[in-house]
Design a protein around this motif. Sequence first.
Motif, PDB file in Angstrom:
ATOM      1  N   UNK A 536      31.881 -17.102 -20.875  1.00  0.00           N
ATOM      2  CA  UNK A 536      31.530 -18.557 -21.459  1.00  0.00           C
ATOM      3  C   UNK A 536      29.685 -19.164 -21.687  1.00  0.00           C
ATOM      4  N   UNK A 537      29.465 -19.345 -19.847  1.00  0.00           N
ATOM      5  CA  UNK A 537      27.792 -18.784 -19.398  1.00  0.00           C
ATOM      6  C   UNK A 537      27.234 -18.031 -19.623  1.00  0.00           C
ATOM      7  N   UNK A 538      27.650 -17.143 -19.478  1.00  0.00           N
ATOM      8  CA  UNK A 538      26.885 -15.607 -20.345  1.00  0.00           C
ATOM      9  C   UNK A 538      26.207 -16.075 -21.610  1.00  0.00           C
ATOM     10  N   UNK A 539      27.127 -16.124 -22.946  1.00  0.00           N
ATOM     11  CA  UNK A 539      26.493 -15.919 -24.085  1.00  0.00           C
ATOM     12  C   UNK A 539      26.127 -17.280 -24.416  1.00  0.00           C
ATOM     13  N   UNK A 540      25.470 -18.266 -23.896  1.00  0.00           N
ATOM     14  CA  UNK A 540      24.789 -19.139 -24.556  1.00  0.00           C
ATOM     15  C   UNK A 540      22.735 -18.212 -24.580  1.00  0.00           C
ATOM     16  N   UNK A 541      23.167 -17.534 -23.949  1.00  0.00           N
ATOM     17  CA  UNK A 541      21.639 -16.770 -24.179  1.00  0.00           C
ATOM     18  C   UNK A 541      21.356 -15.598 -24.319  1.00  0.00           C
ATOM     19  N   UNK A 542      20.695 -14.630 -24.896  1.00  0.00           N
ATOM     20  CA  UNK A 542      20.135 -13.586 -24.022  1.00  0.00           C
ATOM     21  C   UNK A 542      19.762 -13.522 -22.487  1.00  0.00           C
ATOM     22  N   UNK A 543      19.224 -14.451 -22.408  1.00  0.00           N
ATOM     23  CA  UNK A 543      18.705 -14.562 -21.143  1.00  0.00           C
ATOM     24  C   UNK A 543      19.880 -14.640 -20.286  1.00  0.00           C
ATOM     25  N   UNK A 544      21.044 -15.542 -20.438  1.00  0.00           N
ATOM     26  CA  UNK A 544      22.307 -15.687 -19.342  1.00  0.00           C
ATOM     27  C   UNK A 544      22.981 -14.970 -19.535  1.00  0.00           C
ATOM     28  N   UNK A 545      22.770 -13.739 -20.302  1.00  0.00           N
ATOM     29  CA  UNK A 545      23.480 -12.687 -20.549  1.00  0.00           C
ATOM     30  C   UNK A 545      22.725 -11.757 -19.595  1.00  0.00           C
ATOM     31  N   UNK A 546      21.086 -11.707 -19.340  1.00  0.00           N
ATOM     32  CA  UNK A 546      20.781 -10.705 -19.209  1.00  0.00           C
ATOM     33  C   UNK A 546      21.334 -11.163 -17.209  1.00  0.00           C
ATOM     34  N   UNK A 547      21.232 -12.300 -16.786  1.00  0.00           N
ATOM     35  CA  UNK A 547      21.568 -12.809 -15.801  1.00  0.00           C
ATOM     36  C   UNK A 547      22.438 -12.849 -15.175  1.00  0.00           C
ATOM     37  N   UNK A 548      23.704 -12.336 -15.452  1.00  0.00           N
ATOM     38  CA  UNK A 548      24.893 -12.516 -15.580  1.00  0.00           C
ATOM     39  C   UNK A 548      25.204 -10.571 -14.941  1.00  0.00           C
ATOM     40  N   UNK A 549      24.350 -10.329 -15.975  1.00  0.00           N
ATOM     41  CA  UNK A 549      24.455  -8.729 -16.002  1.00  0.00           C
ATOM     42  C   UNK A 549      23.801  -8.611 -14.243  1.00  0.00           C
ATOM     43  N   UNK A 550      23.048  -9.118 -14.300  1.00  0.00           N
ATOM     44  CA  UNK A 550      21.727  -8.598 -13.144  1.00  0.00           C
ATOM     45  C   UNK A 550      23.043  -9.145 -11.517  1.00  0.00           C
ATOM     46  N   UNK A 551      23.739 -10.243 -11.607  1.00  0.00           N
ATOM     47  CA  UNK A 551      23.985 -10.607 -10.846  1.00  0.00           C
ATOM     48  C   UNK A 551      25.127  -9.983 -10.848  1.00  0.00           C
ATOM     49  N   UNK A 552      26.021  -9.191 -11.826  1.00  0.00           N
ATOM     50  CA  UNK A 552      27.575  -8.651 -11.029  1.00  0.00           C
ATOM     51  C   UNK A 552      28.607  -9.525 -11.526  1.00  0.00           C
ATOM     52  N   UNK A 553      28.279 -10.754 -12.808  1.00  0.00           N
ATOM     53  CA  UNK A 553      28.934 -11.653 -13.203  1.00  0.00           C
ATOM     54  C   UNK A 553      29.659 -11.459 -14.037  1.00  0.00           C
ATOM     55  N   UNK A 554      28.867 -10.628 -15.251  1.00  0.00           N
ATOM     56  CA  UNK A 554      29.317  -9.329 -16.374  1.00  0.00           C
ATOM     57  C   UNK A 554      29.383  -7.564 -16.385  1.00  0.00           C
ATOM     58  N   UNK A 555      30.270  -6.977 -15.842  1.00  0.00           N
ATOM     59  CA  UNK A 555      30.759  -5.849 -15.698  1.00  0.00           C
ATOM     60  C   UNK A 555      31.218  -4.951 -16.723  1.00  0.00           C
ATOM     61  N   UNK A 556      29.331  -3.749 -17.203  1.00  0.00           N
ATOM     62  CA  UNK A 556      30.632  -2.628 -18.813  1.00  0.00           C
ATOM     63  C   UNK A 556      31.075  -1.897 -17.566  1.00  0.00           C
ATOM     64  N   UNK A 557      32.244  -1.794 -18.388  1.00  0.00           N
ATOM     65  CA  UNK A 557      32.933  -0.418 -17.700  1.00  0.00           C
ATOM     66  C   UNK A 557      32.738   0.592 -18.654  1.00  0.00           C
ATOM     67  N   UNK A 558      32.139   0.217 -19.625  1.00  0.00           N
ATOM     68  CA  UNK A 558      32.057   1.219 -20.948  1.00  0.00           C
ATOM     69  C   UNK A 558      30.979   0.949 -21.735  1.00  0.00           C
ATOM     70  N   UNK A 559      29.560   2.021 -21.539  1.00  0.00           N
ATOM     71  CA  UNK A 559      28.677   1.207 -23.120  1.00  0.00           C
ATOM     72  C   UNK A 559      27.355   0.973 -22.017  1.00  0.00           C
TER      73      UNK A 559
END
Length: 573
Positions: A536-559
Amino acid sequence: MLRTLVLTAALAAASPAMADDPAPRIAPSLAAHTAEFAPPKLYEPAPGVFSAVGYGIANSIMVVGKSGVVIIDTTDSLDEAKKVWSLFEPKTGGKPVVAIIYTHNHNDHINGAAAFPLAKGGKVIAHETLLREAAKWNGVAAPAIAARAARMYGVFLPKGTPDGFVSVGIGPYLSAFSGGGAGGFVPPNTTFKDKLEVTLGGERFVLEHAPGETEDQLFIWMPDRKILFPGDNIYKAFPNLYTIRGTSYRDPVQWADSIDRMRALKADVLVPSHTRPLVGAQAIATELTNYRDAIRFTHDQTVRWMNKGLTPDEIVEKVKLPAHLAADPYLFEHYGTVEWSVRSIFAGYMGWFGGDPASLSFDAPDVRAGEIVALAGGPAPALAAAQKAFDDGRWKWAGELAGHVGRADPALKPQADALQARAFRQLGYDSVSPNGRNYYLERAAELEKKAPGWAQIVGARQNGSQAAGLPAAAIVATFPVRLNAETAAQADAAMGLKLAGDGDWTIRVRRGVAETPQGVGAEVPLVVAASKADFVGALASPEAMAAALKAGKIRIEKGDAAALAAFLQLFRG
């Protein structure tokens, strides 16, 4: 050349100095009503029962029992709740907080719960539909509700001046918009359907489902002490049978029936979740009876005239409270109004169509504005007519006509906006309801670029603090209503979403429509995993999503990240 001369003359007529406008003012009864909750105060209407009035829009209530403490409602933010707990704690005698009870789902009653130190194994009690009802306002409709609520509660208005904010009618202010501490909601761990009888802290409580201002509303009764906690089904102001921030239908018949059940208890002490407590069986009986009578009168007479074929605009001219009810301070229009209630009741039975076939399908707004303006001889004469209406004190028509001019002629829009803002200000100054006052004044400030507009308000509120407390299904359900159908008109894409401990979902886009079935199939090309709160926090903006990916809070399992960004772009704009 002729148009230029006419336009110049019209602008001169339509733009007198602001100093010539009627002075800023506050409706006298509204100004006096502020004393109901200012200055803030801790009341003790019965031994060991405390109500903190004036700390945010809603009260928080504490019952100190024989062996423990019960908190009823928790104010609108962590900051306000911490202030309240600092007042409550010395009164507890060192007894633990054994339960928190939510009277209903509105944010001003549930947002501060984390500030109260609930003992291990303590109960958080609510009606079984609380989370479902909360999802309506913090889920799919959250952006619209947030923007309209900011206007209704006057969150960007100046404070302490006759041209600004006075109150929110049933409390001094709403603190949640001012960064008052988010994330304080604690989900219920004990729910019930119709009735719950329970002993908490050595005291007997009876909780009953009592739909009224909300579908999940409940009242709390202490039978041994004849103390009634009615939630939001009564407060010292005309009930908000409809709220201009937006709401689903609030059934007045249900509301009045719930009050009738409270009347039958014959309480000695009434401790509402807004405004001050009331003590004395006769006074309580009188106010409960008048309150339900006002609700039923408004409902019954609206339906009466509806059944005679009148439209909503016509009915609001007919339905006025009887004199004895209109004179009751508990029914002064310091929150809801009879007019708004009439319109809501009509819509609750008949829907949006008022019955006049001319309103079945209007021209597009800009086209209609042009046709109305043409009747006045064109934009410049129409603006002059709007100014004349303003000068005559016909501010409703001045505001409406100026709005048509602004739509019809972009060249005149700045002047039309300025005049409309001035008209809205006068309407706000005359409003007895602070909801109406605040909405008019906030919109005027937006037109004058003195307050954030709709887009800025929505953007500032999309931080995920409210949505993170919702069930995962409610969060996923926001995706279809966020889909940019134009961008996604030819799209065929899907994303698998794995929310740790909260289920797996597929968000599938198919030519302008999104669906969200549970589960993630092997064919889904993009799969991400996260906790619900992090997602939910990462959905706030593209920047928030990029930061969450970098911090490992969002993990891409495929793609990959590019595919994720492209998919989420379908839900922006």
